[in-house]
Scaffold this active site. Sequence first.
Site, short mmCIF file in Angstrom:
data_model
loop_
_atom_site.label_atom_id
_atom_site.label_comp_id
_atom_site.label_asym_id
_atom_site.label_seq_id
_atom_site.Cartn_x
_atom_site.Cartn_y
_atom_site.Cartn_z
N SER A 64 -3.73 6.13 1.42
CA SER A 64 -2.48 6.59 2.05
C SER A 64 -2.69 7.45 3.28
O SER A 64 -1.71 7.76 3.98
CB SER A 64 -1.64 7.35 1.04
OG SER A 64 -1.07 6.45 0.13
N LYS A 67 -1.34 6.06 6.39
CA LYS A 67 0.09 6.13 6.70
C LYS A 67 0.41 7.06 7.87
O LYS A 67 1.43 6.90 8.55
CB LYS A 67 0.87 6.57 5.45
CG LYS A 67 0.76 5.57 4.28
CD LYS A 67 1.34 6.16 3.01
CE LYS A 67 1.22 5.20 1.82
NZ LYS A 67 1.68 5.83 0.55
N TYR A 191 0.05 -3.84 4.67
CA TYR A 191 -0.01 -2.52 4.01
C TYR A 191 -1.26 -2.41 3.13
O TYR A 191 -2.01 -1.43 3.23
CB TYR A 191 1.26 -2.33 3.18
CG TYR A 191 1.23 -1.11 2.28
CD1 TYR A 191 1.47 0.15 2.80
CD2 TYR A 191 0.93 -1.22 0.92
CE1 TYR A 191 1.42 1.28 1.99
CE2 TYR A 191 0.88 -0.10 0.10
CZ TYR A 191 1.13 1.14 0.64
OH TYR A 191 1.06 2.26 -0.17
N TYR A 243 3.22 14.05 -1.53
CA TYR A 243 4.24 13.58 -2.51
C TYR A 243 4.79 14.76 -3.30
O TYR A 243 5.12 15.79 -2.71
CB TYR A 243 3.63 12.51 -3.44
CG TYR A 243 2.74 11.55 -2.71
CD1 TYR A 243 3.28 10.67 -1.78
CD2 TYR A 243 1.37 11.55 -2.88
CE1 TYR A 243 2.47 9.80 -1.08
CE2 TYR A 243 0.55 10.68 -2.19
CZ TYR A 243 1.11 9.81 -1.29
OH TYR A 243 0.31 8.96 -0.58
N VAL A 261 -5.23 8.00 -2.49
CA VAL A 261 -5.77 7.89 -3.85
C VAL A 261 -7.26 7.54 -3.87
O VAL A 261 -7.87 7.50 -4.94
CB VAL A 261 -5.01 6.89 -4.75
CG1 VAL A 261 -3.62 7.40 -5.10
CG2 VAL A 261 -4.97 5.51 -4.16
N1 GLN Z 1 -2.49 1.67 -1.57
C1 GLN Z 1 -2.07 2.71 -2.47
C2 GLN Z 1 -0.79 2.31 -3.18
O1 GLN Z 1 0.03 1.71 -2.60
C3 GLN Z 1 -1.86 3.98 -1.69
C4 GLN Z 1 -1.35 5.12 -2.54
C5 GLN Z 1 -1.93 6.45 -2.18
O2 GLN Z 1 -2.99 6.55 -1.58
N2 GLN Z 1 -1.28 7.50 -2.64
O3 GLN Z 1 -0.60 2.58 -4.32
#
Ligand code: GLN
Length: 309
Positions: A64, A67, A191, A243, A261
């Site tokens: 993420s 992003k 994505y 988050y 993650v």
């Molecule tokens: N590719 C992961 C997902 O969509 C990214 C989530 C994350 O890094 N928090 O679940």
Amino acid sequence: MSDLQVVVQEITDEMQAMPNRGEVATYIPELAGVDPNQFALVVVDAQGNVAAGGDADVPFSIQSISKVFTLTLALGKFGDRLWERVGREPSGSRFNSIVQLESEHGIPRNPFINAGAIAVTDAIVAGHQPREALGEILRFMQFLAADDSIYIDHKVAASEARTGFRNAALANYMKSYGVIDGPVDYALGVYFHHCAIAMSCRQLAMAGRFLAHFGANPSTILPVVTPERARRINALMLTCGHYDGSGEFAYRVGLPGKSGVGGGILAIAPGKASIAVWSPGLDVSGNSKRGRLALERLSKRMEWSIFGA
Ligand code: GLN
């Protein structure tokens, strides 16, 4: 050794000695096998000095953290019109939550939760083949880090594509409200692949420099975004970058930050430094456990919290 290098090495030693490392993400099967004992911390200051500790050159799945960069690209294309399809408020929910989407008519709360990031990716893909859009994202990362060796880990992308039913649900749900313009498969495919970009902490800290220095990389004086846009991306990282753990991150670290993650975090000390940390074990919100602790210690010792020393 510089003061900064001493602090980075101290924190690296402390983290490597810590027994409780959190749990690695297992819902993306390819990430389940990552060794949780790895740790890296890299800081690049305004003068371009690099302080590095631990596994600073080992590439990991940025997930993420990508992003932040897709948001930057999409704002470059659409400007403020992007905010018609994604909000700017913290969600207080898990990164892959679906509940708010129904009451809020398919408009995701912010660009950093999965739904918001998928909507942003759809905007980037618009009018292009997925491969072109993905190439643009990867080249942007390589340009920002000044390193052409940055790559997409196709095994990780395929692993998530096979198991990403929840993201598919989010994307289809948004499509039903017209928030996703193009084919759902295009947005999801791009994505999953940009989440699967592999970078080391050294590369990531280099890529974040424009956010630490008012929109421009201070070594090349090359503007990437306006100072105003850099400030606003930082504001979103502070309020939404972790988050439902964003409040706690602001409370403890006091810096804009974005987690993934894969266990990485990009943090920005505005005017001072771009920081990347990696420790694969996660806390309950899916944010790197030792990563946050390392940043808490770093911002305290360097007196970098944006809220004061
Ligand atoms: N590719 C992961 C997902 O969509 C990214 C989530 C994350 O890094 N928090 O679940």
